[in-house]
Structures are given as C-alpha cells and as structure tokens.
Write an enzyme that holds these catalytic residues in place. Structure first.
Site, PDB file in Angstrom:
ATOM      1  N   HIS A   1      -0.939   1.506 -11.016  1.00  0.00           N
ATOM      2  CA  HIS A   1       0.047   2.565 -10.765  1.00  0.00           C
ATOM      3  C   HIS A   1       1.021   2.135  -9.660  1.00  0.00           C
ATOM      4  CE1 HIS A   1       1.295   6.882 -10.304  1.00  0.00           C
ATOM      5  NE2 HIS A   1       1.617   6.433  -9.107  1.00  0.00           N
ATOM      6  N   GLU A   2       0.469   1.746  -8.519  1.00  0.00           N
ATOM      7  CA  GLU A   2       1.341   1.364  -7.404  1.00  0.00           C
ATOM      8  C   GLU A   2       2.144   0.120  -7.746  1.00  0.00           C
ATOM      9  OE1 GLU A   2       1.953   3.450  -5.212  1.00  0.00           O
ATOM     10  OE2 GLU A   2       0.279   4.777  -5.699  1.00  0.00           O
TER      11      GLU A   2
ATOM     12  N   HIS B   1       5.257   1.101  -9.490  1.00  0.00           N
ATOM     13  CA  HIS B   1       6.298   1.471  -8.520  1.00  0.00           C
ATOM     14  C   HIS B   1       6.936   0.212  -7.926  1.00  0.00           C
ATOM     15  CE1 HIS B   1       5.791   5.780  -8.371  1.00  0.00           C
ATOM     16  NE2 HIS B   1       4.556   5.742  -7.918  1.00  0.00           N
TER      17      HIS B   1
ATOM     18  N   HIS C   1       9.468  -1.246 -10.112  1.00  0.00           N
ATOM     19  CA  HIS C   1      10.677  -0.419 -10.098  1.00  0.00           C
ATOM     20  C   HIS C   1      11.591  -0.866  -8.945  1.00  0.00           C
ATOM     21  CE1 HIS C   1      12.160   4.064 -10.618  1.00  0.00           C
ATOM     22  NE2 HIS C   1      12.966   3.202 -11.183  1.00  0.00           N
TER      23      HIS C   1
HETATM   24 ZN   LIG Z   1       3.071   7.247  -7.840  1.00  0.00          ZN
END
Ligand SMILES: [Zn+2]
Length: 689
Positions: A475-476, A479, A482
């Site tokens: 998940h991280e 990010h 991104h």
């Molecule tokens: Zn998040």
C-alpha cells in the site's frame, strides 16, 4: 556569545545548498537546534517573495503571479520537509518542542499567503480572463487550482471574517500538533511487561518480537507487548490468556482518553467547533459540506450513499461471523459471550480450523526483504522501474535508500524505506517526501519515503511480516510510486497532490499485486529453508481473502460514518466527545463485539493536522476505484498487461493533479467505476443489504 534566534545563519546546513549524493540533506550535520533559526529565515524569505508578487505594479500575468508563486518558498519547503519527516519518524523532546512552536507559525504564514487580498485580486483577475491567456492545459489547471484554493481559504471574504479565519487556523494547527503528541505519549508510556510464563499461545515470531521490544525498553530477558498495531494485534490474535488480552486491548482503545495532560477529548471538541465555524464563514452548512465540495465525492450525501450500501451488508456479514465465533467458544467449553478482545483470537482459531491455515505457518514465508523485493519487481513489470541499493547517509540506521531508474536507465528518483517500529516513531504507516518532482526550475527528481511500524526481529533473526503487514508495505509503496512516477511541470500538481478520496487509488490498487500468484510464488519463500510457499498453502491463503471481512469492513466503515456525522454537525458547540461517539454508534447499530478501528480520542487521520477530517470515507471511495481498476487488468487475462499499465501510468500514477479525478479515471478506464467489484472483493456481494 549569543545571537538572536532569527539572525541569518549562512552555515545552517538546512539553508545551504545540498550538494551531497542525490541532493539529500546533510543529515549528520542537522541537529534539532538548527530547525528553529532555519524556519525563521525560510519563512521570512518566502514572506518577502509573496509580498513582492502582491505588490508588483505590473498588471497580473500568469508569469508574474502564478509562476512566481510556484517558484517561491523553496527554502521553506526544504526545511519543512526535513523537519516533518523527522518529527514523524525519529522525534525527541527537542523536536516536539519545536513542532509546538512552529505549527502556529506555519499556520500564520499560510494565512498571510491565502488571505492576502492583493494576491487574491490578481488571481481572480487572471481566472476571469483565463480563456484569453493562451494557457496550456496544465497551466490552466494550475490557475484553476490556485483560484479554488484561495476562495476556499477565504481570500474573497471581508476583513473581519478573514481575521477570524486566521485565528481559527492558528488555533487548529496548535491543537493538531498537541493531539498527535498526546497519542504518541500514551503509546510510549505503556508496555505490558510479561514473563515467559505469560506467553501461552504465542508463536515463536511473536515471542521474539516481544523479547526485542522489552530489550529496547531496557528490560532484557522479559517480554513487552506495546501499543504498536503489529505488536498488540498479534498478541490479541494468539494469546490464550483472556485476562491479558483484555488488558492490552483496553490500553489500546483508551489511547488519548486516559485523563490528565494527554487526554484528547477537549481538544477534539474545540477542533470540531472551530472547523464548523470556519465552514460557516465560507458559506457552507457544515465542515463536511465544505470539505467534500473540493473532493471527487462532492457532497457528504454522495459519500454517505456509498458507505450505507457497504454498511448494511457488512453488518449482516459481521453478525454471521460473530455467531460462528460464539459457536467456537461453546465448542471449546467456554461459558462467556464473545467480547471485543476475543474477536481476533477466535477468528484466528476459526480460520485455522476452516482453512487449515494459521498465521504462524504463513509468517515465515513473508520476509521483509523479500516483500520489498516483490514490491520492486511489480514496479519493474508494470512500469519498467529498477531499484538499486545505495549507501548514503540517512537520518536513522533503520532507513535504507534505493536509486530508482527507468527502463532506459535514466534516473527517476530516490526511494527510502524505513520499516521498523521504534519509540521515536509515530504509529501507523505513511508515505512522505523530501523533494517532489517538477520541471519548473529544471528537471527535479523526487525523494520519496515509506514509513512503517513492523516488529523488529531479535538480533540475527530475519524480519517476518504478517500477510496484513505485507499488504501495508505494498500500500505505502503504491503511494511512493505516485510520487516517484509523477511527470508534471508545476509543483502544485505533483505526485500525491490530489483529492484525498482519489489519493488512495494508487496505494490500494497496488495491494492487488501482492496477491498475484506469480509474485507470491517467487517472493513468498520460507525464512529458514528458502523454499517457496507450497501451492496448497498459497491456495488456502488466497481462499481466506474474504474471511472475517464483515469484521474488517465494520471496523473501518464505523469510523468513516462517525467522522461524517461528527463533521456534519452544524452547531457542535459544547460537544461531549465520548457521549457523541456512544450515541452515534448506537444509532448506527454498531455490533457490540467490534470497536471502531480508530476511536475518536486517538483518531489521528481526523485530528493530527486534519488531512482526513470528514475524509475517512476516502479509503472506501478509493476502494471502489481500485477494485474496478484492477478488473481492467483481469479483463485482459494478464495482471501486468502492458497496454493497461501504460494507461495506468499516464493517467493515474504519473499524472499528479493534471486532471479532475473523475476525468483521469475515465481516461484510464474508459468509464466511471462501478461498486460491484468492491462488494465482490470484500465478499459482501451476497450479504443481505
Ligand atoms: Zn494510504
């Protein structure tokens, strides 16, 4: 010899050019006493830039106003990026003191920028003439975003309203800092110290982690369970000592609600009242209305509609799960009603019975290093990125840096992973940056960090993750991509600078690749033997995907609903926080055996700065997007389909805030998302609505 605190200091390592490897800050030379003078100098420099733009006698142009604003504040960005990264990941009393000092200063500074009537007049003039300015699409988006920001900050209001907003903002900043420091203080001051004889049920990895945690607290030979999620949840999952489970669970859910100096309830009541007042000054009925107006959801009603659709199904599923757990208790001869501190323990037992699967059997296959490698390999297959470890001085020995290159071997940026829990680190997991991508002042490449709180292994042992931890890591890392893949010109639009109900799309979407068989087969390898996870075990693991999802969905959705209700109050003055939480949960018919994932007194998403205030629904909103987006790959029959990955990079991971989120999604998918994929993913499609 003494010098005034704000005297310019040419030797301050925070203000000099960073000429070291990858333009990283010279961490070794940055001591806490450097921050305050650096902030003072950087704030003054930015203030002078802002004043010069506002007072420019020339008629407003895109260049002399918007570009000038985008070029300004560089020293402040650098100082603030380093400071808040350290304040989150490696804080100390000295850093906390500075944090309390500078947070109202920064709020005051932002007020000077966004409440400047002269600046607003220039931006409003440009915005009114925007069609005639000959702007590129990106420039038009930057202008529109500036205009929206100024209007939403109160740039168009009269002086008395602006003065009140300014005071509200400063007070909110101080309260937010205090809130998160209080949570950390409650977490730091507590550890359940145990003897070997108290560890019944705990697998080896949990014993090793508890032993390491005790050693870190100067109690070698003992075992400590801390309030870090991975420590506490593991204990709740495995410990057969019901009395101790209750003890740690109570400490966990009472963070920020223990009376005394670290109690957060009064701060919450004040923050909620101030936010409502701010919304009203800006012409909105409530803070939730104000907040969602600039999100993809647009209105609280739209967010609520999605949550309600999920909530009724999730409650039905959770009730069925509860009944099964109660049966399990009875079957073992237990004569008590399932309590919140029992849920994880009996769920683990039931999972083991139903799927012949237990966490202790899975965990040796999820080594931290292997999962980091798996996240990198996924990025290589999707986007052609490679990650090479580099030896550069960082801020803490736990942190590791990797140079990121693209398929052509060009430098993309630097990625830093900092994965272990420690007393100086705030709880949770997050992505942050030391430098964001842009092309306005040359080709600036990003420096992106991931912070996690995984249990540190005992000396000489490999670090092992739970499947949930591995998902958090992915998940991280989503990010992080991104931020790393951002391909924009203007800093305002870079990377994760998107609405918060869109920002979880890149991160939650990335979690899907952890479950792709070719990734698991290659990287889920046994820590001792190096053998890949047997196919039968892998199949059983993936079969449990929707197990206990009623619980997980209720635990989360309750938080999102309470958040919307709290920030939807038009007149919250005199709020009793505990009473509100109780009544709201009762009205929602919250199952008695489940506690909110984050109770209000420690709900950092809402009150540590307020990034997710009236915005916790964002995770579910983004999950509609991520479940639907991953279907795009499934439809091709290839989890790494190159054409789909190319669109994903162009319109989502690389696009920052270039487009309105709904438009960006449509450009990627060809249509807006449907909720079906989400319900299927959580196993809620068949649950009674
Ligand atoms: Zn998040």
């Amino acid at each position: 010899m003494t010098r005034p605190q704000s005297a310019p200091d040419a030797q301050n390592p925070l203000l000099t050019d960073w000429t070291g490897p990858f333009g990283l800050p010279p961490f070794g030379a940055i001591t806490p006493d450097r921050f305050r003078p650096a902030f003072d100098a950087a704030l003054a420099a930015h203030r002078a830039e802002i004043d010069a733009i506002a007072a420019d006698p020339a008629a407003p142009s895109f260049d002399n106003t918007i570009v000038a604003l985008e070029r300004g504040g560089r020293a402040l960005d650098r100082v603030a990026n380093v400071f808040f990264m350290i304040a989150g990941a490696d804080t100390s009393d000295a850093i906390e003191t500075i944090e309390r000092e500078v947070s109202p200063l920064l709020a005051r500074h932002n007020n000077a920028l966004y409440l400047s009537r002269a600046l607003y007049a220039r931006i409003a003039d440009l915005y009114a003439r925007r069609e005639a300015l000959g702007l590129t699409p990106e420039q038009a988006r930057v202008l529109e975003r500036y205009h929206t920001r100024f209007v939403r900050a109160g740039g168009a209001l009269d002086k008395p309203a602006q003065d009140r907003l300014a005071a509200i903002n400063e007070r909110l900043a101080s309260l937010g800092t205090k809130f998160s420091q209080n949570v950390l203080a409650d977490e730091k001051s507590y550890a359940l110290m145990l003897e070997e004889s108290d560890l019944a049920g705990l697998p080896d990895f949990a014993r090793a982690a508890a032993r390491a945690a005790a050693a870190e607290r100067g109690a070698a030979g003992k075992y400590a369970i801390t309030l870090a999620r991975s420590s506490c949840e593991t204990f709740l999952q495995f410990s057969s000592r019901r009395d101790l489970r209750e003890k740690i669970f109570q400490a966990w859910i009472k963070r920020g609600e223990n009376g005394g100096a670290t109690d957060n309830r009064a701060a919450i009541a004040e923050m909620v009242a101030l936010r409502a007042e701010r919304a009203k000054l800006l012409g909105f009925a409530s803070f939730a209305d104000y907040r969602l107006d600039d999100q993809m959801a647009k209105t609280p009603a739209a967010a609520r509609k999605l949550l309600d659709e999920v909530w009724t199904r999730a409650r039905a599923k959770a009730q069925a799960e509860r009944d099964a757990l109660q049966e399990k208790i009875a079957a073992e001869g237990g004569n008590f009603a399932l309590a919140p501190h029992d849920w994880r323990y009996y769920a683990e037992k039931l999972r083991k019975a139903r799927y012949d699967l237990d966490e202790a059997e899975i965990k040796p296959y999820f080594q931290l290093d292997q999962m980091v490698a798996a996240a990198f390999e996924t990025a290589r297959r999707l986007f052609g990125l490679t990650f090479t470890p580099v030896d550069v001085p960082l801020y803490h020995p736990d942190a590791r840096a990797y140079e990121v290159k693209d398929a052509q071997g060009r430098h993309v940026g630097l990625f830093i992973g900092d994965y272990f829990a420690r007393a100086s680190k705030h709880s949770g997991a997050w992505m942050t940056s030391l430098r964001e991508q842009e092309k306005l002042v040359g080709d600036v490449t990003p420096v992106i960090l991931n912070m996690c709180n995984f249990s540190r292994p005992a000396a000489g042992e490999p670090a092992l993750l739970s499947f949930d931890d591995a998902r958090t890591l992915f998940h991280e890392f989503g990010h992080a991509l991104h931020g790393l893949l951002s391909n924009v010109t203007y800093p305002l639009l870079a990377g994760t600078a998107v609405p918060s109900d869109f920002v979880e799309l890149p991160s939650q979407l990335y979690e899907h690749w952890l479950e792709v068989p070719e990734i698991l087969q290659k990287y889920a390898r046994h820590a001792r033997t190096g053998a890949p996870m047997p196919q039968a075990l892998l199949d059983r693991l993936l079969a449990t995907r929707t197990f206990n999802q009623g619980f997980a969905t209720v635990e989360y959705t309750a938080c999102a609903l309470v958040d919307l209700d709290l920030h939807g109050l038009a007149e919250p003055a005199g709020l009793d926080v505990g009473d509100f939480e109780r009544r709201d949960l009762a009205a929602l018919q919250m199952p008695a055996e489940i506690v909110m994932r984050h109770r209000l007194p420690h709900f950092q998403h809402l009150f540590s700065g307020g990034g997710y205030a009236a915005g916790y629904y964002s995770y579910m909103w983004s999950e509609v997007l991520d479940a639907d987006a991953f279907e795009a790959f499934k439809e091709t029959g290839d989890a790494f389909d190159p054409a789909t990955a190319k669109r994903l990079r162009e319109f989502i991971y690389g696009a920052g805030n270039l487009r309105d989120p709904a438009e960006a999604y449509k450009a990627f998918r060809g249509r807006l998302p449907a909720v079906d994929a989400l319900l299927k993913k959580r196993g809620l499609a068949d649950a009674a609505a």
